[in-house]
Scaffold this motif. Sequence first.
Motif, PDB file in Angstrom:
ATOM      1  N   UNK A   1    -115.793   3.433 -39.574  1.00 42.49           N
ATOM      2  CA  UNK A   1    -115.818   4.248 -38.366  1.00 42.49           C
ATOM      3  C   UNK A   1    -117.054   4.041 -37.522  1.00 42.49           C
ATOM      4  N   UNK A   2    -118.121   3.582 -38.145  1.00 44.46           N
ATOM      5  CA  UNK A   2    -119.381   3.395 -37.421  1.00 44.46           C
ATOM      6  C   UNK A   2    -119.590   1.962 -36.948  1.00 44.46           C
ATOM      7  N   UNK A   3    -118.609   1.083 -37.149  1.00 44.06           N
ATOM      8  CA  UNK A   3    -118.747  -0.312 -36.737  1.00 44.06           C
ATOM      9  C   UNK A   3    -118.563  -0.450 -35.231  1.00 44.06           C
ATOM     10  N   UNK A   4    -119.326  -1.338 -34.592  1.00 39.08           N
ATOM     11  CA  UNK A   4    -119.122  -1.583 -33.159  1.00 39.08           C
ATOM     12  C   UNK A   4    -117.809  -2.315 -32.936  1.00 39.08           C
ATOM     13  N   UNK A   5    -117.187  -2.075 -31.798  1.00 36.57           N
ATOM     14  CA  UNK A   5    -115.927  -2.758 -31.498  1.00 36.57           C
ATOM     15  C   UNK A   5    -115.745  -2.845 -29.994  1.00 36.57           C
ATOM     16  N   UNK A   6    -114.749  -3.649 -29.599  1.00 36.06           N
ATOM     17  CA  UNK A   6    -114.499  -3.941 -28.182  1.00 36.06           C
ATOM     18  C   UNK A   6    -113.520  -2.931 -27.610  1.00 36.06           C
TER      19      UNK A   6
END
Length: 506
Positions: free
Chosen positions: A256-261
């Motif tokens: 849930x805390x991962x960066x994404x586009x």
Amino acid sequence: MIVAALLLGLAAFIAVLRILRAERVARRVASTAQTALRVMSDPDKSDDEKEREVRRASVTLLGLFLAIAGIGVAALGATAAVVWGGAQAGLYSLDAAIAVASSWPFLIGSTVGAVVLWLALDRLGRNKPAPEAGKADKDMSDRDEVPYGPMEQALHNFAFASPARQKRLGALETRLYRGRIDPARAHRPVFVTSLPRAGTTIMLNALAGLPEFASATYRHMPFTLSPLLWSRIGPVFQQSAATAERAHGDGLEVSGDSPEAFEEMLWMAFFPRHYREDRILTWDAGELEPEFAEYFRTHMAKVVATKPGARRYLSKNNANIARLPLIESICPDAAVLIPVRDPRAHVASLMRQHARFLDLHAREPFGRRYMEGVGHFEFGAALRPIAFREGAPGPQAATGPDFWLRYWIDAYEHVLATAGRGAVFLDHDAFCAAPQAHLPQLARAIGAEDPAELAALAPMFRAPRPAPVLDGADPQLLARADALHDTLCRRALGAEAAPIAKEATA
């Protein structure tokens, strides 16, 4: 006794909803409504076509409404039967039960309890032991690739159905959180962009780990244009931040805390005319709209405000290669990182992902709705190629290496023709083979506050494998791609990639 009977009735109500799969019907309602809205706003369809498709959607919605009504009647009937049975047994009177059921304490408590019970049952269903073989294995694999329960899918469908609603919610958030939004945090952003599978994700993950940068994360889904507001509300609906491999099957793990586009949802909300049924049109600097520029800069500042201590905005958006002049007009102090990968390895990766997502979308329709909702039109049944040139083939032609080679050539010829002074080309293969040599150059190019922090990320990068042979590819297309690749690599982190000054520009 009355409260116990009412709670038992509430449990019966939820049990009937789940047995009759009310959430599946609700998802179909949201999906059908979303499709109808998309058809109505499609500039490529005639009025007659729109009328026919909307009429069909209306008939489908009517049937689904009757199904929902029937399920609701059955659920209420189960509840009534439990409460009536207790009254008939002489445990209490119906009038007393109705008085308790209509009281504010019970209404609030039962609502909260019902939501908690529903979420607990969802999680229990996801945590069941894996089936041993057969179709059950396939079903479990689908849930792992699309890790959202019924309630979360319904929420996503609601959010995706109207980009305009997302835009209005973002404007409301701006008014509510004006004190936390610092316009200076929209200065000197870094945009990572290229065709997908070029190395943009590893670059995003590396930079997002630095204290100065903030990026959108999975926590911001599905209301990505309201990151501050949703960070307060979202945890009630979202899963825990368990780490799992992403749907691409490429070994990269996300939580849930991962960066994404997720930036593309903003462009979809303001430029719907660019998103055609089978392609996406490119942008130019002449399309600069003051309202959008202000909204975009405010959005960047909001994202930065979600990460304590962060001072700069970071995004990964593959579609930004279609709008480089416009981005430079909005953010003249931005650094735009453009990784470039060997065309043979790149095309082979594009083909694998397209085949993978075609299979996933055929098995799990929500996977396609999710990708389209967040603006990921790169693969599978959701594929809408960017029209980098007139007459470019549509998604139906994506059946072999020549389609992807032509797309690769069209994309990077367009990039060379439109990239501005803030463009920083990265030779992905050379970068990953010797990150210690390239990271200091990258730090200078983006004006990193602490180059040593960036240099310490070298272990994240792995030397690439030898480029594969593209069986059946047109030799002339391969030669064109190789020549273009050489031209791009000669610009990579060289004299033409001017460093971005550390001082914010006005």
